[in-house]
Design a protein around this motif. Structure first.
Motif, PDB file in Angstrom:
ATOM      1  N   ALA A 208       0.809  -1.221   0.000  1.00 13.43           N
ATOM      2  CA  ALA A 208       0.000   0.000   0.000  1.00 13.43           C
ATOM      3  C   ALA A 208       0.842   1.270   0.000  1.00 13.43           C
ATOM      4  O   ALA A 208       0.309   2.372   0.142  1.00 13.43           O
ATOM      5  N   GLU A 209       2.162   1.126  -0.120  1.00 19.26           N
ATOM      6  CA  GLU A 209       3.080   2.266  -0.190  1.00 19.26           C
ATOM      7  C   GLU A 209       2.991   3.151   1.050  1.00 19.26           C
ATOM      8  O   GLU A 209       3.003   4.372   0.965  1.00 19.26           O
ATOM      9  N   ARG A 210       2.886   2.508   2.211  1.00 20.94           N
ATOM     10  CA  ARG A 210       2.946   3.219   3.481  1.00 20.94           C
ATOM     11  C   ARG A 210       3.550   2.277   4.515  1.00 20.94           C
ATOM     12  O   ARG A 210       3.407   1.057   4.427  1.00 20.94           O
ATOM     13  N   ASP A 211       4.240   2.873   5.502  1.00 21.74           N
ATOM     14  CA  ASP A 211       4.968   2.072   6.479  1.00 21.74           C
ATOM     15  C   ASP A 211       4.178   1.803   7.752  1.00 21.74           C
ATOM     16  O   ASP A 211       4.619   1.010   8.589  1.00 21.74           O
ATOM     17  N   ASP A 212       3.045   2.474   7.915  1.00 24.36           N
ATOM     18  CA  ASP A 212       2.281   2.299   9.146  1.00 24.36           C
ATOM     19  C   ASP A 212       0.974   1.570   8.863  1.00 24.36           C
ATOM     20  O   ASP A 212       0.553   1.418   7.718  1.00 24.36           O
ATOM     21  N   ALA A 213       0.335   1.114   9.933  1.00 27.63           N
ATOM     22  CA  ALA A 213      -0.934   0.405   9.815  1.00 27.63           C
ATOM     23  C   ALA A 213      -2.093   1.396   9.767  1.00 27.63           C
ATOM     24  O   ALA A 213      -2.003   2.518  10.276  1.00 27.63           O
ATOM     25  N   VAL A 214      -3.185   0.976   9.162  1.00 26.71           N
ATOM     26  CA  VAL A 214      -4.411   1.766   9.097  1.00 26.71           C
ATOM     27  C   VAL A 214      -5.341   1.295  10.213  1.00 26.71           C
ATOM     28  O   VAL A 214      -5.506   0.092  10.426  1.00 26.71           O
ATOM     29  N   ARG A 215      -5.938   2.240  10.920  1.00 26.48           N
ATOM     30  CA  ARG A 215      -6.905   1.883  11.966  1.00 26.48           C
ATOM     31  C   ARG A 215      -8.314   1.983  11.403  1.00 26.48           C
ATOM     32  O   ARG A 215      -8.722   3.020  10.889  1.00 26.48           O
ATOM     33  N   LEU A 216      -9.049   0.891  11.506  1.00 25.48           N
ATOM     34  CA  LEU A 216     -10.435   0.830  11.063  1.00 25.48           C
ATOM     35  C   LEU A 216     -11.342   0.736  12.288  1.00 25.48           C
ATOM     36  O   LEU A 216     -11.021   0.028  13.245  1.00 25.48           O
ATOM     37  N   THR A 217     -12.456   1.436  12.257  1.00 26.53           N
ATOM     38  CA  THR A 217     -13.422   1.356  13.346  1.00 26.53           C
ATOM     39  C   THR A 217     -14.631   0.563  12.873  1.00 26.53           C
ATOM     40  O   THR A 217     -15.193   0.847  11.809  1.00 26.53           O
ATOM     41  N   ILE A 218     -15.010  -0.430  13.657  1.00 29.55           N
ATOM     42  CA  ILE A 218     -16.112  -1.326  13.306  1.00 29.55           C
ATOM     43  C   ILE A 218     -17.331  -0.988  14.150  1.00 29.55           C
ATOM     44  O   ILE A 218     -17.286  -1.027  15.386  1.00 29.55           O
ATOM     45  N   HIS A 219     -18.422  -0.628  13.487  1.00 28.33           N
ATOM     46  CA  HIS A 219     -19.709  -0.387  14.125  1.00 28.33           C
ATOM     47  C   HIS A 219     -20.687  -1.455  13.636  1.00 28.33           C
ATOM     48  O   HIS A 219     -20.432  -2.150  12.651  1.00 28.33           O
ATOM     49  N   ARG A 220     -21.820  -1.548  14.300  1.00 35.17           N
ATOM     50  CA  ARG A 220     -22.907  -2.378  13.788  1.00 35.17           C
ATOM     51  C   ARG A 220     -23.682  -1.578  12.755  1.00 35.17           C
ATOM     52  O   ARG A 220     -24.097  -0.450  13.010  1.00 35.17           O
ATOM     53  N   SER A 221     -23.864  -2.142  11.578  1.00 35.47           N
ATOM     54  CA  SER A 221     -24.594  -1.454  10.523  1.00 35.47           C
ATOM     55  C   SER A 221     -26.078  -1.398  10.859  1.00 35.47           C
ATOM     56  O   SER A 221     -26.680  -2.410  11.229  1.00 35.47           O
ATOM     57  N   THR A 222     -26.653  -0.221  10.723  1.00 32.94           N
ATOM     58  CA  THR A 222     -28.087  -0.077  10.990  1.00 32.94           C
ATOM     59  C   THR A 222     -28.924  -0.630   9.852  1.00 32.94           C
ATOM     60  O   THR A 222     -30.113  -0.895  10.017  1.00 32.94           O
ATOM     61  N   GLY A 223     -28.287  -0.835   8.690  1.00 31.15           N
ATOM     62  CA  GLY A 223     -29.027  -1.354   7.541  1.00 31.15           C
ATOM     63  C   GLY A 223     -28.765  -2.812   7.258  1.00 31.15           C
ATOM     64  O   GLY A 223     -29.110  -3.316   6.199  1.00 31.15           O
TER      65      GLY A 223
END
Length: 258
Positions: A208-223
């Protein structure tokens, strides 16, 4: 080098770590040789369902090699246990009984899990459904197989909750309720993610051409989540939905990695 204990293995690796991590060095080949010699060439041949190279066309890693890394067995599949196919109506079971051809998957819970984009391309119950031995590993770290390469996804702070469409739903790959208790390594599923709550996943892609990790936030989908609506999602999101089917994924302002 022959080692008879985990401590001796750690010492041997430390003594030659420079050869493994040297830029443009033979680290990957050395790791492959170590895996093959530790398991044994004859045992690797027996592990696989059919004769197959560990490294395939275009240098791609085979599933047998991935499983050798994750569970110490070069089995060919990602479901739980063993299945027999081609021997009758009731042959495709995890118990391994019946006629036909015996196919081998993950015999126990892995320490590090495995998730694949290709599960989204198959129906539940097929050979492409990743079993709970990989989806519910001992540690919340997952090797991610996308269309062309592997990357890594992990949760911080322990095993995250499930995010299923319904509280009575099973995660695809979980054993049938009738089989509960038969596996001594069986794990009790975590609690469901409550509405309004969230947890974080970290993702690192070496391409991904980056040296750090990506932080993803997981919610419950209302749909009900893209898995319920059939909406288009990015490949990584599709992989995450195989483990947390009712998830809504927030990239927190980061560019979506395709």
């Amino acid at each position: 080098t022959q080692c008879s204990s985990a401590a001796e293995v750690a010492t041997a690796v430390r003594n030659c770590i420079g050869s493994y991590i040297r830029k443009d060095g033979p680290g990957v080949a050395l790791l492959l040789y170590s895996l093959a010699l530790t398991r044994g060439i004859a045992m690797i041949a027996r592990d696989a369902d059919f004769e197959t190279p560990l490294v395939g066309i275009n240098g791609y890693c085979s599933q047998e090699l991935v499983n050798l890394l994750l569970i110490g067995r070069a089995h060919s599949n990602v479901f739980n246990g063993e299945r027999n196919v081609g021997g009758g109506e009731d042959d495709a079971t995890e118990g391994g009984e019946g006629g036909g051809v015996r196919l081998k998957g993950a015999p126990r819970r892995a320490n590090v899990g495995f998730l694949t984009l290709f599960e989204r391309q198959g129906a539940e119950g097929t050979l492409l459904t990743v079993g709970s031995n990989f989806k519910r590993p001992h540690t919340p770290i997952f090797v991610v197989q996308s269309e062309s390469h592997y990357s890594v996804l992990w949760a911080q702070g322990g095993t995250p909750p499930d995010v299923l469409l319904d509280s009575d739903e099973r995660l695809p790959g979980d054993p049938e309720p009738s089989a509960a208790g038969e596996d001594e390594d069986e794990v009790e599923p975590p609690a469901q993610l409550a509405d309004g709550e969230s947890f974080s996943l970290m993702y690192f892609d070496q391409m991904a051409e980056r040296d750090d990790a990506v932080r993803l936030t997981i919610h419950r989908s209302t749909g009900g989540g893209p898995s319920a609506t059939g909406g288009h999602v990015a490949p990584l999101e599709a992989v995450i939905l195989t483990r947390w089917p009712a998830a809504e994924i927030d990239w927190n302002g980061e560019e979506i990695i395709l």
